[in-house]
Enzyme design. Structure first.
Site: not given
Ligand code: COA
Length: 338
Positions: A104, A265, A295
């Site tokens: 990234c 980013h 992204n």
């Molecule tokens: C990935 C991201 C969107 C997940 O959101 P979050 O609020 O942290 O969610 P969690 O990972 O804690 O998951 C919450 C729930 O949603 C579920 N979930 C994850 N992805 C899902 C999807 N695509 N659709 C539906 N549910 C989903 C999980 O299984 C979890 O369910 P549970 O509570 O029953 O276990 C978030 O953590 C994020 O954006 N992180 C930064 C990622 C990033 O920027 N990456 C790029 C690198 S720069």
């Protein structure tokens, strides 16, 4: 910038995994992304399309380019890198081609390298490309839904040139890394690690020699697909983004009020909003287009920069700040006078 024609909505992804439009929009801000043609487009070809536009706008031809810097995490080949494929595709002279692997933060790292070559006087026209074809290797299964809904394909490019104008150009760049969390956002295989750094990342066959590159178990367990601990990435990102932006401003005696446009980013819209709030910046000071492209890793900053400029939101003389955080972890910023 270049993005593939194929628009992929959140609803379309529900055909392959247990997810829904509401979850994706609420947690990431993404409404749709683009996927490259499976066989007719590659990371390099998209980069080349963006590069053609950049060169045209800069008033140079491929023959004028002295050096290529290509940032990607989804290269056409494991090796060689995409830089040489650009040299070939554009029939360029036998110039140097460098590939940057900083995910990234890749575009800012590439820009910083190019900046040093320009400032040292070594090169006069450097082509910097960020491009990704994520769609080729995501795991379209519920087990990887947290990561597969986020990423999209696309490319952006710029031409760097020297200027005599003291009020224009790249003012400074700031690069950082902390490898303690390398496994939190990564694609482990194929690789040479053989579980040296962490147990359980690769299941390989018991053999006298070799046979570690890929195995059927690796494939069955999706160990050859990207992995991300989303919440951990999120927590670190919202600290490091503001930190590296303030580092650039403090170094040059500016405040956030001086920034005409912050181009973060495009990791996640929630991260961008968090950073904006923490820095007390106004809506019209921060550019986001993750809603339409997802992204796109190394391509996200040049894609956003290009659209912001095309929409007239960046004008000559404006102070522009680029900032990135991602896998590694690596993070970086660049301050520009447009
Ligand atoms: C990935 C991201 C969107 C997940 O959101 P979050 O609020 O942290 O969610 P969690 O990972 O804690 O998951 C919450 C729930 O949603 C579920 N979930 C994850 N992805 C899902 C999807 N695509 N659709 C539906 N549910 C989903 C999980 O299984 C979890 O369910 P549970 O509570 O029953 O276990 C978030 O953590 C994020 O954006 N992180 C930064 C990622 C990033 O920027 N990456 C790029 C690198 S720069």
């Amino acid at each position: 910038m270049y993005v593939p024609e194929n628009v992929v909505t959140n609803d379309y992804l529900t055909k392959f995994m247990d997810t829904n439009d509401e979850w994706i929009q609420e947690r990431t801000g993404i409404k749709e992304r683009r996927y490259a043609h499976r066989t007719k487009e590659t990371t390099t070809t998209m980069g080349v399309e963006a590069a053609k536009i950049a060169m045209e706008r800069a008033g140079v031809t491929p023959q004028d380019i002295d050096f290529i810097i290509f940032a990607t995490l989804s290269p056409d080949y494991y090796f060689p890198g995409c830089g040489v494929l650009v040299q070939r595709a554009l029939n360029m002279k036998e110039i140097g081609a460098l590939d940057v692997r900083n995910q990234c933060s890749g575009f800012i790292y590439a820009l910083s390298v190019g900046d040093q070559f320009i400032k040292s006087g070594m090169y006069k026209n450097i082509l910097v490309i960020g491009s990704e074809k994520h769609s080729f290797g995501l795991d379209f299964n519920t087990r990887s839904r947290n990561i597969s809904v986020i990423f999209g394909d696309g490319a952006g490019a710029v031409v760097l040139q020297p200027t005599e104008d003291e009020n224009r150009g790249i003012i400074s760049t700031h690069l950082h890394s902390d490898g303690h969390s390398a496994e939190i956002l990564a694609m482990y295989n194929p690789g040479t690690h053989a579980n040296f750094w962490q147990e359980g990342l690769a299941d390989f066959d018991d053999a006298e020699i070799g046979e570690m590159f890929e195995s059927h178990t690796m494939i069955d367990k999706a160990q050859n697909r990207p992995y991300m601990d989303g919440p951990e990435v999120f927590k670190k990102a919202v600290v490091k983004f503001p930190e590296v932006i303030m580092e650039a401003l403090n170094k040059n005696g500016y405040t956030t009020a001086d920034i005409k446009m912050l181009i973060p980013h495009q990791a996640n819209l929630r991260i961008s909003h968090f950073v904006q709030q923490r820095l007390k910046m106004k809506d019209d000071q921060v550019y986001n287009n993750i809603q339409r492209y997802g992204n796109t890793t190394a391509a996200s900053i040049p894609l956003a920069l290009c659209e912001a400029w095309q929409e007239g939101k960046i004008k000559e003389g404006d102070l522009v700040c680029l900032a990135a955080f991602g896998s590694g972890f690596t993070w970086a910023s660049a301050l520009l006078q447009w």
